[in-house]
Enzyme design. Structure first.
Site, short mmCIF file in Angstrom:
data_model
loop_
_atom_site.label_atom_id
_atom_site.label_comp_id
_atom_site.label_asym_id
_atom_site.label_seq_id
_atom_site.Cartn_x
_atom_site.Cartn_y
_atom_site.Cartn_z
CB SER A 195 23.35 -3.56 -2.10
OG SER A 195 22.98 -4.85 -1.69
CD GLU A 197 21.96 -5.09 -8.04
OE1 GLU A 197 22.72 -6.08 -7.97
OE2 GLU A 197 21.53 -4.50 -7.03
CG HIS A 238 25.78 -7.05 -5.59
ND1 HIS A 238 24.50 -6.67 -5.92
CD2 HIS A 238 25.88 -6.90 -4.25
CE1 HIS A 238 23.85 -6.31 -4.81
NE2 HIS A 238 24.67 -6.44 -3.79
#
Length: 320
Positions: A127, A225, A287
Protein backbone atom coordinates in the site's frame (compact mmCIF):
# COMPACT_ATOMS: atom_id res chain seq x y z
CA UNK A 1 26.01 -3.16 -2.88
CA UNK A 2 24.63 -2.90 -6.36
CA UNK A 3 25.28 0.04 -8.63
CA UNK A 4 22.94 2.95 -7.88
CA UNK A 5 19.97 3.66 -10.10
CA UNK A 6 19.62 6.98 -11.91
CA UNK A 7 16.45 8.70 -10.71
CA UNK A 8 13.51 9.85 -12.79
CA UNK A 9 11.13 8.15 -15.18
CA UNK A 10 13.71 8.24 -17.96
CA UNK A 11 16.47 6.63 -15.86
CA UNK A 12 17.96 3.40 -17.20
CA UNK A 13 17.54 0.75 -14.49
CA UNK A 14 18.12 -2.16 -16.86
CA UNK A 15 21.91 -2.14 -16.46
CA UNK A 16 21.87 -2.69 -12.70
CA UNK A 17 21.62 -5.86 -10.68
CA UNK A 18 19.74 -5.54 -7.37
CA UNK A 19 21.07 -6.76 -4.05
CA UNK A 20 19.02 -9.66 -2.72
CA UNK A 21 18.68 -9.89 1.06
CA UNK A 22 19.20 -13.09 2.95
CA UNK A 23 15.83 -14.59 3.76
CA UNK A 24 14.81 -15.24 7.35
CA UNK A 25 15.75 -18.09 9.65
CA UNK A 26 14.12 -19.03 12.99
CA UNK A 27 15.75 -16.97 15.72
CA UNK A 28 16.24 -13.88 13.56
CA UNK A 29 15.23 -10.48 14.92
CA UNK A 30 12.70 -8.44 12.96
CA UNK A 31 11.77 -4.83 13.70
CA UNK A 32 8.24 -3.49 13.30
CA UNK A 33 7.93 0.21 12.40
CA UNK A 34 5.11 2.57 11.44
CA UNK A 35 6.27 4.90 8.64
CA UNK A 36 2.75 5.90 7.56
CA UNK A 37 -0.61 5.88 9.38
CA UNK A 38 -1.30 5.26 13.08
CA UNK A 39 -1.30 1.65 14.24
CA UNK A 40 -4.09 -0.13 16.11
CA UNK A 41 -2.40 -1.46 19.28
CA UNK A 42 -4.63 -4.55 19.42
CA UNK A 43 -3.81 -5.50 15.84
CA UNK A 44 -0.13 -4.79 16.48
CA UNK A 45 -0.15 -7.19 19.43
CA UNK A 46 -1.84 -9.91 17.37
CA UNK A 47 0.53 -9.42 14.45
CA UNK A 48 3.52 -9.54 16.79
CA UNK A 49 2.28 -12.85 18.19
CA UNK A 50 1.91 -14.27 14.67
CA UNK A 51 5.51 -13.38 13.81
CA UNK A 52 6.78 -14.66 17.15
CA UNK A 53 5.00 -17.93 16.41
CA UNK A 54 7.28 -18.31 13.38
CA UNK A 55 10.29 -18.41 15.68
CA UNK A 56 11.24 -14.77 15.18
CA UNK A 57 12.29 -12.28 17.83
CA UNK A 58 10.11 -9.21 17.31
CA UNK A 59 11.09 -5.70 18.43
CA UNK A 60 9.12 -2.48 17.98
CA UNK A 61 10.23 0.95 16.89
CA UNK A 62 10.23 3.45 19.75
CA UNK A 63 7.40 5.49 18.23
CA UNK A 64 5.32 2.71 16.70
CA UNK A 65 2.16 3.59 18.66
CA UNK A 66 2.54 7.36 18.32
CA UNK A 67 -0.29 9.29 16.69
CA UNK A 68 -0.39 12.76 15.16
CA UNK A 69 -3.62 13.21 13.24
CA UNK A 70 -3.59 10.81 10.30
CA UNK A 71 0.11 9.99 10.85
CA UNK A 72 1.88 7.61 13.21
CA UNK A 73 3.64 10.46 14.95
CA UNK A 74 5.89 13.27 13.65
CA UNK A 75 7.82 12.75 10.43
CA UNK A 76 11.18 12.91 12.23
CA UNK A 77 10.18 10.20 14.71
CA UNK A 78 8.85 7.88 12.02
CA UNK A 79 11.98 8.36 9.92
CA UNK A 80 14.22 7.77 12.95
CA UNK A 81 12.44 4.51 13.80
CA UNK A 82 12.84 3.27 10.23
CA UNK A 83 16.49 4.28 9.95
CA UNK A 84 17.44 2.99 13.40
CA UNK A 85 15.90 -0.39 12.64
CA UNK A 86 17.55 -0.59 9.24
CA UNK A 87 20.98 0.34 10.57
CA UNK A 88 20.81 -2.06 13.53
CA UNK A 89 23.14 -4.95 12.61
CA UNK A 90 21.08 -7.32 14.76
CA UNK A 91 17.92 -6.79 12.71
CA UNK A 92 17.37 -9.11 9.75
CA UNK A 93 14.12 -7.56 8.48
CA UNK A 94 12.25 -4.29 8.82
CA UNK A 95 8.51 -4.89 8.63
CA UNK A 96 6.02 -2.06 8.24
CA UNK A 97 3.10 -2.54 10.61
CA UNK A 98 0.56 -0.95 8.24
CA UNK A 99 0.15 1.52 5.39
CA UNK A 100 -2.23 4.48 5.36
CA UNK A 101 -0.50 7.70 4.38
CA UNK A 102 2.77 9.45 5.14
CA UNK A 103 5.63 7.41 3.75
CA UNK A 104 6.48 9.86 0.97
CA UNK A 105 7.10 12.51 3.63
CA UNK A 106 10.06 10.49 4.95
CA UNK A 107 12.07 10.07 1.75
CA UNK A 108 14.01 13.30 2.21
CA UNK A 109 14.68 12.68 5.91
CA UNK A 110 16.56 9.38 5.66
CA UNK A 111 20.35 9.12 5.66
CA UNK A 112 20.68 6.97 2.56
CA UNK A 113 24.46 6.65 2.87
CA UNK A 114 24.12 5.22 6.37
CA UNK A 115 21.35 2.88 5.23
CA UNK A 116 23.43 1.70 2.28
CA UNK A 117 26.34 0.99 4.62
CA UNK A 118 24.06 -1.22 6.72
CA UNK A 119 23.92 -3.71 3.87
CA UNK A 120 20.94 -5.57 2.42
CA UNK A 121 18.13 -6.86 4.60
CA UNK A 122 14.42 -7.46 4.10
CA UNK A 123 11.88 -4.66 3.82
CA UNK A 124 8.25 -5.86 3.93
CA UNK A 125 5.14 -3.76 3.35
CA UNK A 126 2.54 -2.73 0.79
CA UNK A 127 0.00 0.00 0.00
CA UNK A 128 1.57 3.35 1.06
CA UNK A 129 4.85 1.50 1.60
CA UNK A 130 5.15 1.51 -2.22
CA UNK A 131 7.05 4.78 -1.74
CA UNK A 132 9.71 2.98 0.30
CA UNK A 133 9.91 0.13 -2.21
CA UNK A 134 10.61 2.62 -4.99
CA UNK A 135 13.13 4.58 -2.91
CA UNK A 136 14.94 1.46 -1.67
CA UNK A 137 15.23 0.26 -5.26
CA UNK A 138 16.62 3.56 -6.47
CA UNK A 139 18.80 4.58 -3.52
CA UNK A 140 19.91 1.17 -2.21
CA UNK A 141 19.56 -1.00 -5.31
CA UNK A 142 17.68 -3.52 -3.20
CA UNK A 143 15.00 -6.16 -3.79
CA UNK A 144 12.09 -5.72 -1.34
CA UNK A 145 8.98 -7.70 -0.45
CA UNK A 146 5.54 -6.32 -1.36
CA UNK A 147 3.13 -8.15 0.89
CA UNK A 148 0.74 -8.25 3.85
CA UNK A 149 1.56 -6.35 7.02
CA UNK A 150 1.21 -7.58 10.60
CA UNK A 151 -1.20 -4.94 11.95
CA UNK A 152 -3.59 -5.28 9.02
CA UNK A 153 -6.38 -7.65 8.03
CA UNK A 154 -5.30 -11.10 6.76
CA UNK A 155 -2.58 -11.29 9.43
CA UNK A 156 -4.06 -9.74 12.59
CA UNK A 157 -7.78 -10.55 12.37
CA UNK A 158 -9.21 -11.93 15.64
CA UNK A 159 -9.66 -15.42 14.20
CA UNK A 160 -6.01 -15.55 13.20
CA UNK A 161 -4.14 -15.03 9.94
CA UNK A 162 -5.88 -15.93 6.70
CA UNK A 163 -4.33 -19.35 5.87
CA UNK A 164 -3.51 -18.89 2.18
CA UNK A 165 -2.04 -15.43 2.78
CA UNK A 166 -0.01 -16.61 5.76
CA UNK A 167 1.41 -19.68 4.02
CA UNK A 168 2.46 -17.66 0.97
CA UNK A 169 4.08 -14.96 3.11
CA UNK A 170 5.99 -17.56 5.14
CA UNK A 171 7.31 -19.21 1.98
CA UNK A 172 8.39 -15.82 0.59
CA UNK A 173 10.08 -14.73 3.81
CA UNK A 174 11.94 -17.81 5.00
CA UNK A 175 14.94 -19.67 3.67
CA UNK A 176 14.01 -22.91 1.99
CA UNK A 177 10.52 -21.71 1.10
CA UNK A 178 9.33 -21.50 -2.48
CA UNK A 179 6.37 -19.18 -2.89
CA UNK A 180 3.82 -20.59 -5.34
CA UNK A 181 3.13 -18.67 -8.56
CA UNK A 182 0.46 -16.01 -8.13
CA UNK A 183 -2.53 -16.75 -10.32
CA UNK A 184 -5.00 -14.23 -11.70
CA UNK A 185 -8.44 -14.71 -13.17
CA UNK A 186 -8.32 -12.91 -16.52
CA UNK A 187 -5.96 -12.56 -19.46
CA UNK A 188 -6.35 -9.15 -21.09
CA UNK A 189 -3.49 -9.49 -23.58
CA UNK A 190 -2.05 -13.00 -24.17
CA UNK A 191 1.64 -13.81 -24.42
CA UNK A 192 4.67 -14.50 -22.27
CA UNK A 193 7.05 -11.98 -20.75
CA UNK A 194 9.97 -11.98 -18.33
CA UNK A 195 11.62 -9.16 -16.46
CA UNK A 196 12.23 -7.60 -13.10
CA UNK A 197 9.06 -6.83 -11.17
CA UNK A 198 8.38 -3.21 -10.22
CA UNK A 199 5.42 -1.07 -9.26
CA UNK A 200 2.88 -1.45 -6.48
CA UNK A 201 0.04 0.81 -5.39
CA UNK A 202 -1.21 2.95 -8.26
CA UNK A 203 -1.97 6.06 -6.20
CA UNK A 204 1.57 6.10 -4.80
CA UNK A 205 3.13 5.50 -8.20
CA UNK A 206 1.16 8.44 -9.60
CA UNK A 207 2.21 10.59 -6.63
CA UNK A 208 5.88 9.77 -7.33
CA UNK A 209 5.72 11.07 -10.92
CA UNK A 210 8.10 13.99 -11.26
CA UNK A 211 10.22 12.87 -8.29
CA UNK A 212 13.55 11.01 -8.27
CA UNK A 213 11.60 7.86 -7.38
CA UNK A 214 9.26 7.80 -10.37
CA UNK A 215 8.38 4.39 -11.78
CA UNK A 216 10.51 3.21 -14.70
CA UNK A 217 8.82 0.40 -16.56
CA UNK A 218 11.28 -0.21 -19.38
CA UNK A 219 12.03 -3.94 -19.71
CA UNK A 220 10.08 -4.52 -16.49
CA UNK A 221 6.97 -6.37 -15.42
CA UNK A 222 4.84 -3.65 -13.83
CA UNK A 223 2.48 -4.43 -10.94
CA UNK A 224 -0.51 -2.10 -10.43
CA UNK A 225 -3.18 -2.33 -7.70
CA UNK A 226 -5.31 -0.04 -5.55
CA UNK A 227 -8.20 0.24 -3.09
CA UNK A 228 -11.26 2.52 -2.78
CA UNK A 229 -10.60 4.39 -6.03
CA UNK A 230 -13.38 5.03 -8.54
CA UNK A 231 -12.70 3.97 -12.15
CA UNK A 232 -12.35 7.59 -13.30
CA UNK A 233 -9.60 8.15 -10.73
CA UNK A 234 -7.84 4.98 -11.86
CA UNK A 235 -8.15 6.32 -15.43
CA UNK A 236 -6.55 9.59 -14.34
CA UNK A 237 -3.65 7.94 -12.52
CA UNK A 238 -2.82 5.40 -15.24
CA UNK A 239 -3.05 8.18 -17.82
CA UNK A 240 -0.58 10.16 -15.71
CA UNK A 241 1.86 7.22 -15.71
CA UNK A 242 1.49 6.86 -19.47
CA UNK A 243 1.97 10.56 -20.19
CA UNK A 244 4.97 10.73 -17.84
CA UNK A 245 6.65 7.90 -19.75
CA UNK A 246 6.65 5.61 -16.71
CA UNK A 247 5.27 2.67 -18.71
CA UNK A 248 7.37 3.20 -21.84
CA UNK A 249 9.02 -0.04 -22.90
CA UNK A 250 7.36 -2.16 -20.22
CA UNK A 251 7.67 -5.91 -20.87
CA UNK A 252 4.33 -6.79 -19.29
CA UNK A 253 1.64 -5.65 -16.87
CA UNK A 254 0.16 -7.54 -13.91
CA UNK A 255 -2.96 -6.17 -12.29
CA UNK A 256 -3.52 -6.96 -8.64
CA UNK A 257 -6.57 -6.35 -6.47
CA UNK A 258 -8.98 -3.43 -6.92
CA UNK A 259 -10.96 -3.62 -3.68
CA UNK A 260 -13.96 -1.26 -3.54
CA UNK A 261 -12.99 0.24 -6.90
CA UNK A 262 -16.15 -0.62 -8.82
CA UNK A 263 -15.21 -2.25 -12.13
CA UNK A 264 -11.94 -0.68 -13.30
CA UNK A 265 -11.10 -3.38 -15.88
CA UNK A 266 -12.79 -1.65 -18.84
CA UNK A 267 -10.71 1.50 -18.44
CA UNK A 268 -7.55 -0.47 -17.58
CA UNK A 269 -8.07 -2.53 -20.72
CA UNK A 270 -8.59 0.59 -22.84
CA UNK A 271 -5.41 2.23 -21.54
CA UNK A 272 -3.07 -0.76 -21.33
CA UNK A 273 -3.86 -2.85 -24.42
CA UNK A 274 -2.18 -0.28 -26.73
CA UNK A 275 1.14 -1.01 -24.99
CA UNK A 276 1.17 -4.29 -26.93
CA UNK A 277 2.55 -6.40 -24.06
CA UNK A 278 1.07 -9.29 -22.06
CA UNK A 279 -1.43 -8.17 -19.42
CA UNK A 280 -2.98 -10.41 -16.75
CA UNK A 281 -5.55 -9.31 -14.16
CA UNK A 282 -7.13 -10.49 -10.94
CA UNK A 283 -3.97 -11.36 -9.02
CA UNK A 284 -4.64 -11.39 -5.24
CA UNK A 285 -1.88 -8.88 -4.53
CA UNK A 286 -2.22 -5.53 -2.77
CA UNK A 287 -5.41 -5.44 -0.71
CA UNK A 288 -8.23 -7.82 0.10
CA UNK A 289 -8.17 -11.52 0.92
CA UNK A 290 -6.13 -13.52 0.20
CA UNK A 291 -3.13 -11.25 -0.22
CA UNK A 292 -0.01 -12.76 -1.75
CA UNK A 293 3.56 -11.54 -1.32
CA UNK A 294 5.83 -10.72 -4.28
CA UNK A 295 9.51 -9.78 -4.37
CA UNK A 296 10.01 -6.49 -6.22
CA UNK A 297 13.24 -6.02 -8.20
CA UNK A 298 13.52 -9.77 -8.80
CA UNK A 299 12.89 -11.61 -12.04
CA UNK A 300 9.40 -12.89 -12.72
CA UNK A 301 7.67 -14.49 -15.67
CA UNK A 302 4.14 -13.83 -16.91
CA UNK A 303 2.56 -16.96 -18.36
CA UNK A 304 -0.83 -16.03 -19.74
CA UNK A 305 -1.64 -19.65 -20.61
CA UNK A 306 -1.99 -20.24 -16.87
CA UNK A 307 -2.80 -16.59 -16.05
CA UNK A 308 0.05 -16.61 -13.54
CA UNK A 309 3.19 -14.81 -12.48
CA UNK A 310 6.08 -16.90 -11.18
CA UNK A 311 8.82 -15.50 -8.92
CA UNK A 312 12.36 -16.78 -9.51
CA UNK A 313 13.94 -15.66 -6.19
CA UNK A 314 16.07 -18.52 -4.82
CA UNK A 315 18.23 -18.61 -1.69
CA UNK A 316 21.31 -19.26 -3.83
CA UNK A 317 20.78 -15.82 -5.39
CA UNK A 318 20.65 -13.96 -2.09
CA UNK A 319 23.29 -12.29 0.01
CA UNK A 320 24.81 -14.45 2.76
Amino acid sequence: MSERFRGGADGDASVTVPSLPRRLRPGDTVALVAPAGPVDPVRLERGTEVLSGLGLRVVHGASILAREGYLAGPDAARAADLQDAWCDPGVAAVICARGGYGTTRLLGLLDWDAMAAAGPKILLGSSDITALHRAFADRLGLATLFGPMPACATISDPEGPEPVTFAHLRDALFEGGTAAPVTGDRVIVPGRAEGRLTGGNLALLAALCGTPYALRGRDRIVLLEDVTEEPYRIDRMVTQLLQAGCLDGAAGIVLGSWVDCGDPLPVLTELLVPLGVPVVAGLPVGHGTPQMAMWLETNVAIVTKSCSVADTFRDSDAAT
